[in-house]
Write a protein that holds these residues in place. Structure first.
Motif, mmCIF file in Angstrom:
data_model
loop_
_atom_site.group_PDB
_atom_site.id
_atom_site.type_symbol
_atom_site.label_atom_id
_atom_site.label_comp_id
_atom_site.label_asym_id
_atom_site.label_seq_id
_atom_site.Cartn_x
_atom_site.Cartn_y
_atom_site.Cartn_z
ATOM 1 N N SER A 196 0.826 -1.204 0.000
ATOM 2 C CA SER A 196 0.000 0.000 0.000
ATOM 3 C C SER A 196 0.862 1.258 0.000
ATOM 4 O O SER A 196 1.948 1.284 0.596
ATOM 5 C CB SER A 196 -0.917 0.011 1.225
ATOM 6 N N ALA A 208 -1.094 4.455 0.102
ATOM 7 C CA ALA A 208 -2.028 5.529 0.432
ATOM 8 C C ALA A 208 -3.084 4.988 1.392
ATOM 9 O O ALA A 208 -3.176 3.784 1.640
ATOM 10 C CB ALA A 208 -2.689 6.069 -0.839
ATOM 11 N N TYR A 209 -3.879 5.898 1.937
ATOM 12 C CA TYR A 209 -5.007 5.503 2.774
ATOM 13 C C TYR A 209 -6.205 6.381 2.426
ATOM 14 O O TYR A 209 -6.079 7.459 1.827
ATOM 15 C CB TYR A 209 -4.675 5.608 4.259
ATOM 16 N N THR A 210 -7.388 5.913 2.772
ATOM 17 C CA THR A 210 -8.620 6.629 2.468
ATOM 18 C C THR A 210 -8.936 7.596 3.596
ATOM 19 O O THR A 210 -8.980 7.185 4.766
ATOM 20 C CB THR A 210 -9.789 5.647 2.290
ATOM 21 N N ALA A 232 -8.320 9.247 -1.708
ATOM 22 C CA ALA A 232 -7.036 8.611 -1.408
ATOM 23 C C ALA A 232 -6.021 9.671 -1.009
ATOM 24 O O ALA A 232 -5.922 10.730 -1.640
ATOM 25 C CB ALA A 232 -6.552 7.830 -2.615
ATOM 26 N N LYS A 264 -1.879 10.023 0.026
ATOM 27 C CA LYS A 264 -0.602 9.328 0.045
ATOM 28 C C LYS A 264 -0.035 9.246 1.459
ATOM 29 O O LYS A 264 -0.141 10.188 2.246
ATOM 30 C CB LYS A 264 0.404 10.039 -0.862
ATOM 31 N N ALA A 283 -8.357 -2.947 1.991
ATOM 32 C CA ALA A 283 -7.853 -1.896 1.105
ATOM 33 C C ALA A 283 -8.512 -2.023 -0.260
ATOM 34 O O ALA A 283 -9.248 -2.986 -0.537
ATOM 35 C CB ALA A 283 -6.329 -2.006 0.983
ATOM 36 N N ARG A 338 -8.028 -0.696 -4.726
ATOM 37 C CA ARG A 338 -7.257 -0.023 -5.776
ATOM 38 C C ARG A 338 -8.164 0.189 -6.973
ATOM 39 O O ARG A 338 -8.831 -0.750 -7.433
ATOM 40 C CB ARG A 338 -6.056 -0.873 -6.190
ATOM 41 N N CYS A 384 -4.739 1.239 -1.524
ATOM 42 C CA CYS A 384 -5.165 2.338 -0.656
ATOM 43 C C CYS A 384 -5.861 1.729 0.553
ATOM 44 O O CYS A 384 -6.900 1.059 0.411
ATOM 45 C CB CYS A 384 -6.123 3.272 -1.413
ATOM 46 N N ASP A 392 -8.201 1.191 3.490
ATOM 47 C CA ASP A 392 -9.476 1.728 3.962
ATOM 48 C C ASP A 392 -9.580 1.655 5.487
ATOM 49 O O ASP A 392 -10.102 2.569 6.120
ATOM 50 C CB ASP A 392 -10.633 0.954 3.335
#
Length: 788
Positions: free
Chosen positions: A511, A513-515, A521, A523, A550, A552, A578, A580
């Motif tokens: 991963s 990035a995160y939400t 998204a 970074k 996660a 994508r 990304c 979640d």
């Protein structure tokens, strides 16, 4: 002529309890599953020959897949057994003598006292027999052999359905999701499945099974996902379930109250008889030695004086014996069992009621006893923050509901990457069919207001590819086509989305990035990653199972059509994810457990956790419920088994947690605590340890023997130390339940084997109900003491 080149002893060597690594190494030494099949004369594709004579030969060599049902006691048997009591024996003897003397002295009324005592004894015997027989009828069905269970096997090149008792070693068994495994087996090459082994090992998490990674299937456990072909390697008494069942045949020890009453009866018989004899001798001597004896000395008068002295002596004994005591004890116990039923304690044995009141030590299982055996999301990290109270999924859901865009992604990731189902009970609880980890995530989805079945149905026609979970991948992914649900996806006309859920260390490294709370998204920065790793570490320290969900988004440069989506391509898609949410999943404590443990300790009862789960998880739960205190010791079964009896005695006062324990470990701990069922002679020791040297090892091998134990322990009159209660719900708890002074099983989640081995059944599965059992037991003791 035998069609195999291996015997049961060699098969047992690759099928030891809690020895997964050693079992795998031993199997590899035989050439793996393929090599073992050759030794057993099994064709993994065609199965065994469908020849009755050949199957009978195997059954004779390796045993049949059944256990002989225990012989049920009749009412008459229980009635006769009730007279095996020292107090009743003294009363019966006194009554017979009193009856005979009374009839001789006064034929009209002299029989009344003796008859009254015999009537009291008869009432005690009838009440005891009726109570025990009613319980015997209730639980006889637990021992019934389930003859109508059919199992699919491969024989003679075709599939057959045979009775479970007809399965033999070498049979190729065909298993599907939901099936109960009929015998210990190994997974054949080319197939895999997931199994729930919690009832046998105490570990709540499902175990992935394949020929090259943990191939061992355990009898009595359930296949929760997938299907498999497996070759039977142990049946009946030789299977792990069978070994546990066979170990339940132990002799019951007297309860503390029975011991005290026996001592009292022996004392009354000894001293009462002695005083009566002295009185009779003194009376006769005074008459004979008197200067003016009245009546005059003669053989006829001597008989009359001796008879008078004997009658007085019998009167002394009869008066000394509390003939109402057995009746008072029986009525008090019977009344208490009725009242305890209202407190969710079903008493199978009358004596278990008062025994619990004398308990000085409780050894409790973890899974299903202290905890709910229901995995739940209790903590989470999402949108840069943590949430959850460590107890309920609702605490996590309440925060997620304030972030609908993120929650929508999370719900789809959880629902589409699972095959489990949830079945709700009428009391508000639920049961997971399939993986309990997936069940925890589905429950979270329901808590935020989503219907997992509806989510799956809506996406069913748009699912392009599923990359399944395996023990090697430790993750599962699903590609879903976005845009027009009825159109055909192409690179230029549609986009897709990859949803992933899996182990934290695997998914996080893929991963970048995160939400955030808005669903966008964001970074990862170095600081973000460091913080997230710290959160994951803190979850793991709390013994939480950590799962990352996660996604994508797949744009035009990544194909989302069915072509080219081979399983080997999973790594290509599972990059640039990304995150979640990071979910912390735990088997939560039962309500009031912490309070119940504290009450037990305040009452002078030590509480120990004995579980098959990992040491870290056991320690975390033990600390949370108050079992593991400062200075307490947590130990694994492999270290426990290396101790000598003397070393174990030194460890026991501080031992509060025993993890990764086998059923035999639990029984050994109980045996060293209460001293019951220890080998009493060299012959018994050698029978328990075949092939071992008594002269060199009698002080080295657990559980030890009676002589060395008595040399180091204070004892109750029958040579028993602590009064031990054992709680449990799984088949793996049964030997310890049977070997304890009082065994307590769980009525809702308990297996039939555990219930059958127990003395008390906790109907609501709540550990706190044990406190009520102790309360009632002590009340019975106090009432009997007042009577005396």
């Amino acid at each position: 002529m035998a069609r195999w080149s291996i015997d049961q002893v060699a098969l047992d060597a690759i099928n030891e309890d809690q020895m997964d690594v050693q079992n795998a190494e031993a199997l590899a030494g035989l050439g793996g599953v393929e090599g073992l099949s050759e030794m057993l004369g099994t064709d993994l594709k065609e199965g065994l020959e469908a020849d009755a004579a050949a199957l009978a030969e195997r059954r004779a060599a390796f045993g049949s897949n059944e256990m002989p049902p225990p012989e049920a006691k009749t009412w008459l048997d229980l009635f006769i057994d009730s007279f095996d009591d020292a107090t009743l024996i003294v009363l019966i003897v006194s009554a017979i003598v009193s009856l005979g003397v009374g009839l001789y002295e006064d034929p009209a009324k002299g029989w009344i006292e003796g008859a009254a005592i015999l009537a009291a004894v008869l009432i005690v015997a009838i009440v005891t027999a009726c109570n025990d027989y009613s319980k015997e009828l209730q639980f006889r069905k637990l021992n019934a052999v389930k003859d109508d269970v059919e199992v699919k096997v491969q024989r003679g090149g075709g599939q057959q359905e045979v009775n479970v008792k007809d399965v033999v070693v070498g049979d190729v068994i065909l298993l599907e999701s939901g099936d109960k495994i009929p015998a210990d087996a190994v997974v054949c090459p080319g197939s895999s499945c997931t199994c729930d082994e919690s009832s046998l090992t105490g570990e709540p998490e499902e175990r992935p099974k394949s020929a090259h990674s943990d191939p061992f299937l355990l009898s009595g456990c359930q296949v929760t996902d997938g299907s498999a072909r497996a070759m039977a390697i142990a049946v009946g008494r030789n299977s792990r379930w069978g070994r546990i069942k066979a170990s339940l045949a132990v002799e019951s020890a007297d309860t503390p109250l029975q011991e005290k009453l026996e001592v009292m009866a022996n004392t009354i018989g000894m001293y009462g008889g002695a005083m009566a004899a002295i009185t009779a001798v003194v009376m006769v001597s005074m008459w004979y030695c008197s200067a003016n004896p009245e009546p005059p000395i003669s053989w006829e008068n001597g008989f009359e004086v001796a008879l008078e002295a004997f009658i007085l002596a019998v009167t002394i004994v009869v008066v000394a014996v509390p003939e109402g005591l057995p009746l008072a004890v029986t009525i008090s116990l019977a009344y208490s069992t009725t009242k305890m039923m209202k407190d969710n304690n079903l008493i199978r044995q009358l004596a278990a009621c008062e025994t619990m009141g004398n308990a000085t030590s409780i050894c409790s299982d973890k899974t299903g006893t202290l905890t709910q055996n229901r995995m739940t999301v209790v903590h989470a990290w999402a949108a840069g923050g943590t949430m959850g109270d460590g107890e309920a999924a609702e605490s996590v859901a309440g925060v997620l509901q304030r972030m609908p865009s993120l929650t929508d992604l999370l719900v789809k990731g959880m629902c589409l990457n699972s095959t489990a189902q949830i079945r709700h009970n009428g009391d508000g609880s639920f049961k997971t069919v399939g993986s309990t980890t997936e069940g925890a995530m589905l429950h979270l989805a329901q808590c935020v207001g989503s219907d997992y079945a509806a989510v799956r149905a809506e996406a069913s026609e748009r699912i392009m590819k599923v990359f399944g979970f395996s023990s090697a991948r430790k993750r599962m992914s699903t590609i879903v086509r976005l845009g027009n649900a009825g159109g055909r996806a192409t690179r230029s006309s549609s986009q897709g989305r990859l949803y992933v859920k899996g182990a934290s260390e695997i998914v996080l490294e893929r991963s970048d990035a995160y939400t955030d709370a808005s669903g966008a998204a964001k970074k990862f920065t170095a600081k973000d990653l460091a913080e997230l790793r710290r959160v994951i570490a803190s979850f793991e320290e709390q013994a939480l199972r950590v799962v990352i969900v996660a996604h994508r988004d797949l744009n035009g440069s990544t194909p989302v059509t069915g072509s080219g989506l081979a399983t080997e391509a999973a790594d290509e898609y599972e990059q640039g994810l990304c995150v979640d949410a990071v979910l912390g999943i735990l088997d939560p404590l039962r309500p009031d457990v912490t309070e119940a443990v504290a009450t037990c300790k305040a009452s002078g009862i030590s509480v120990r956790m004995v579980t098959g789960d990992s040491k870290n998880t056991a320690i975390a739960i033990a600390k949370k419920c108050g079992i593991l205190s400062e200075g307490g010791l947590a130990m694994e079964g492999r270290d426990f088994r290396r101790l000598t009896p003397a070393q174990l005695d030194d460890v026991i006062p501080r031992l509060q947690v025993l993890a990764r324990s086998s059923p035999q470990d639990k029984l050994i701990l109980v045996t060293r605590l209460n001293g019951a069922n220890l080998p009493a002679s060299r012959e018994e020791w050698e029978e328990a340890h075949p092939g071992r040297d008594w002269d060199k090892e009698n002080l080295k091998l657990l559980p030890g023997h009676r002589a060395e134990w008595e040399a180091n322990h204070g004892m109750r009159p029958n040579g028993v130390g602590e009064v031990v209660g054992v709680t449990g719900d799984g088949t793996n708890d049964a030997p310890a339940l049977k070997g304890a002074d009082v065994g307590l099983s769980m009525g809702l989640s308990g297996t039939d084997v555990a219930k059958d081995a127990s003395d008390i059944i906790i109907m609501d599965d709540n550990f706190s109900s044990i406190v009520k059992a102790v309360l009632w037991g002590r009340t019975v003791f106090d009432n009997i003491r007042k009577f005396l």
